[in-house]
Motif scaffolding. Structure first.
Motif, PDB file in Angstrom:
ATOM      1  N   LEU A  15       0.831  -1.196   0.000  1.00 22.89           N
ATOM      2  CA  LEU A  15       0.000   0.000   0.000  1.00 22.89           C
ATOM      3  C   LEU A  15       0.870   1.252   0.000  1.00 22.89           C
ATOM      4  N   TYR A  16       1.824   1.328   0.915  1.00 28.13           N
ATOM      5  CA  TYR A  16       2.616   2.542   1.051  1.00 28.13           C
ATOM      6  C   TYR A  16       3.594   2.737  -0.103  1.00 28.13           C
ATOM      7  N   VAL A  17       4.197   1.670  -0.578  1.00 29.47           N
ATOM      8  CA  VAL A  17       5.105   1.783  -1.730  1.00 29.47           C
ATOM      9  C   VAL A  17       4.305   2.201  -2.968  1.00 29.47           C
ATOM     10  N   SER A  18       3.128   1.631  -3.130  1.00 34.93           N
ATOM     11  CA  SER A  18       2.291   1.954  -4.294  1.00 34.93           C
ATOM     12  C   SER A  18       1.837   3.403  -4.285  1.00 34.93           C
ATOM     13  N   VAL A  19       1.461   3.908  -3.112  1.00 30.51           N
ATOM     14  CA  VAL A  19       1.009   5.297  -3.029  1.00 30.51           C
ATOM     15  C   VAL A  19       2.164   6.249  -3.341  1.00 30.51           C
ATOM     16  N   PHE A  20       3.370   5.894  -2.891  1.00 37.34           N
ATOM     17  CA  PHE A  20       4.522   6.741  -3.175  1.00 37.34           C
ATOM     18  C   PHE A  20       4.815   6.796  -4.679  1.00 37.34           C
ATOM     19  N   PHE A  21       4.750   5.656  -5.359  1.00 39.36           N
ATOM     20  CA  PHE A  21       5.106   5.603  -6.777  1.00 39.36           C
ATOM     21  C   PHE A  21       3.935   5.882  -7.719  1.00 39.36           C
ATOM     22  N   ALA A  22       2.726   6.009  -7.221  1.00 36.69           N
ATOM     23  CA  ALA A  22       1.555   6.230  -8.073  1.00 36.69           C
ATOM     24  C   ALA A  22       1.671   7.477  -8.952  1.00 36.69           C
ATOM     25  N   PRO A  23       2.163   8.612  -8.448  1.00 32.29           N
ATOM     26  CA  PRO A  23       2.272   9.775  -9.341  1.00 32.29           C
ATOM     27  C   PRO A  23       3.195   9.520 -10.541  1.00 32.29           C
ATOM     28  N   LEU A  24       4.295   8.793 -10.329  1.00 30.13           N
ATOM     29  CA  LEU A  24       5.194   8.485 -11.450  1.00 30.13           C
ATOM     30  C   LEU A  24       4.545   7.502 -12.413  1.00 30.13           C
ATOM     31  N   LEU A  25       3.817   6.527 -11.889  1.00 32.60           N
ATOM     32  CA  LEU A  25       3.117   5.583 -12.766  1.00 32.60           C
ATOM     33  C   LEU A  25       2.075   6.310 -13.607  1.00 32.60           C
ATOM     34  N   VAL A 120      -4.774   4.844  -5.656  1.00 36.05           N
ATOM     35  CA  VAL A 120      -4.659   5.943  -4.681  1.00 36.05           C
ATOM     36  C   VAL A 120      -6.007   6.188  -4.020  1.00 36.05           C
ATOM     37  N   TRP A 121      -7.052   6.186  -4.815  1.00 37.42           N
ATOM     38  CA  TRP A 121      -8.403   6.398  -4.266  1.00 37.42           C
ATOM     39  C   TRP A 121      -8.719   5.336  -3.208  1.00 37.42           C
ATOM     40  N   ALA A 133      -0.340   7.729   4.152  1.00 40.96           N
ATOM     41  CA  ALA A 133      -0.559   7.564   2.714  1.00 40.96           C
ATOM     42  C   ALA A 133      -0.570   8.924   2.018  1.00 40.96           C
ATOM     43  N   LEU A 134      -1.215   9.912   2.612  1.00 40.65           N
ATOM     44  CA  LEU A 134      -1.226  11.259   2.026  1.00 40.65           C
ATOM     45  C   LEU A 134       0.178  11.854   1.988  1.00 40.65           C
ATOM     46  N   GLY A 135       0.934  11.640   3.044  1.00 42.03           N
ATOM     47  CA  GLY A 135       2.310  12.139   3.078  1.00 42.03           C
ATOM     48  C   GLY A 135       3.168  11.486   2.004  1.00 42.03           C
ATOM     49  N   LEU A 136       3.016  10.174   1.851  1.00 47.08           N
ATOM     50  CA  LEU A 136       3.787   9.470   0.819  1.00 47.08           C
ATOM     51  C   LEU A 136       3.347   9.887  -0.585  1.00 47.08           C
ATOM     52  N   LEU A 137       2.061  10.117  -0.764  1.00 50.11           N
ATOM     53  CA  LEU A 137       1.558  10.588  -2.052  1.00 50.11           C
ATOM     54  C   LEU A 137       2.138  11.969  -2.377  1.00 50.11           C
ATOM     55  N   ALA A 138       2.164  12.847  -1.387  1.00 47.68           N
ATOM     56  CA  ALA A 138       2.745  14.177  -1.594  1.00 47.68           C
ATOM     57  C   ALA A 138       4.239  14.060  -1.901  1.00 47.68           C
ATOM     58  N   ALA A 139       4.950  13.237  -1.140  1.00 45.16           N
ATOM     59  CA  ALA A 139       6.389  13.066  -1.374  1.00 45.16           C
ATOM     60  C   ALA A 139       6.644  12.463  -2.752  1.00 45.16           C
ATOM     61  N   GLY A 140       5.830  11.493  -3.146  1.00 42.21           N
ATOM     62  CA  GLY A 140       5.987  10.867  -4.454  1.00 42.21           C
ATOM     63  C   GLY A 140       5.637  11.793  -5.596  1.00 42.21           C
ATOM     64  N   SER A 141       4.881  12.857  -5.315  1.00 42.51           N
ATOM     65  CA  SER A 141       4.543  13.847  -6.330  1.00 42.51           C
ATOM     66  C   SER A 141       5.604  14.941  -6.421  1.00 42.51           C
ATOM     67  N   VAL A 142       6.086  15.395  -5.277  1.00 45.36           N
ATOM     68  CA  VAL A 142       6.988  16.547  -5.222  1.00 45.36           C
ATOM     69  C   VAL A 142       8.440  16.153  -5.497  1.00 45.36           C
ATOM     70  N   LEU A 143       8.892  15.058  -4.931  1.00 43.92           N
ATOM     71  CA  LEU A 143      10.305  14.679  -5.049  1.00 43.92           C
ATOM     72  C   LEU A 143      10.767  14.511  -6.506  1.00 43.92           C
ATOM     73  N   PRO A 144      10.043  13.775  -7.350  1.00 39.51           N
ATOM     74  CA  PRO A 144      10.496  13.669  -8.746  1.00 39.51           C
ATOM     75  C   PRO A 144      10.525  15.012  -9.474  1.00 39.51           C
ATOM     76  N   VAL A 145       9.553  15.869  -9.198  1.00 37.49           N
ATOM     77  CA  VAL A 145       9.523  17.189  -9.847  1.00 37.49           C
ATOM     78  C   VAL A 145      10.742  18.007  -9.424  1.00 37.49           C
ATOM     79  N   LEU A 146      11.054  17.996  -8.131  1.00 35.60           N
ATOM     80  CA  LEU A 146      12.233  18.724  -7.663  1.00 35.60           C
ATOM     81  C   LEU A 146      13.515  18.181  -8.294  1.00 35.60           C
ATOM     82  N   LEU A 147      13.626  16.873  -8.381  1.00 36.52           N
ATOM     83  CA  LEU A 147      14.832  16.291  -8.973  1.00 36.52           C
ATOM     84  C   LEU A 147      14.961  16.619 -10.459  1.00 36.52           C
ATOM     85  N   VAL A 148      13.846  16.617 -11.180  1.00 37.10           N
ATOM     86  CA  VAL A 148      13.891  16.988 -12.605  1.00 37.10           C
ATOM     87  C   VAL A 148      14.299  18.441 -12.755  1.00 37.10           C
ATOM     88  N   VAL A 149      13.786  19.313 -11.881  1.00 36.64           N
ATOM     89  CA  VAL A 149      14.150  20.728 -11.933  1.00 36.64           C
ATOM     90  C   VAL A 149      15.647  20.889 -11.644  1.00 36.64           C
TER      91      VAL A 149
END
Length: 152
Positions: A15-25, A120-121, A133-149
């Motif tokens: 559950l937690y790994v999936s929520v973290f990687f869901a934005p990238l998927l 995620v739903w 789960a919300l924290g991991l979802l936020a981290a999985g959304s923000v971290l890749p964007v920051l790294l790309v920037v």
């Protein structure tokens, strides 16, 4: 650890790994579907993709948010050799199965994106662990964007 406890632990980790990687998927599913249709490439002067689509394709392919580098124009030499007449290029036909393959790949990209949203739903419907789960979802959304920037 008994099998029931192990099962619960594995489901929680999943559950937690999936929520973290869901934005990238979701991102890779949608940008992959766009690329199957070649909507990220200019074709024959009749279609120019929006800049954001080109840049997102570059993130998907090369992990950088930038427009596709333009190829340099061929250097004009002082003496041009006489051009040989070009033979008419034969029309390249795709094999019949190519259309089916493209449809399957396009639908798999959309399916991956839809499955990520549904996962995620569902994860957010579980009251216990919702904040994590919300924290991991936020981290999985923000971290890749920051790294790309940072690397662009």
């Amino acid at each position: 650890m008994n099998p029931a406890q192990l099962n619960r632990l594995l489901r929680k980790i999943h559950l937690y790994v999936s929520v973290f990687f869901a934005p990238l998927l979701l991102f890779y599913g949608l940008t992959g579907a766009i690329q199957v249709l070649h909507l990220h490439e200019a074709r024959g002067g009749t279609y120019t993709p929006p800049a954001v689509v080109e840049k997102l394709a570059q993130v998907h392919i090369h992990q950088r948010y930038a427009e596709k580098p333009k190829r340099p124009a061929p250097a004009a030499s002082a003496q041009k050799a006489p051009e040989k007449p070009k033979a008419a290029e034969p029309e390249r036909k795709e094999p019949p199965a190519m259309g089916v393959l493209k449809a399957i790949l396009f639908l798999s990209g959309l399916g991956l994106a839809g499955s990520s949203i549904a996962g995620v739903w569902i994860s957010l419907l579980i009251p216990r662990g919702r904040k994590l789960a919300l924290g991991l979802l936020a981290a999985g959304s923000v971290l890749p964007v920051l790294l790309v920037v940072l690397v662009s």
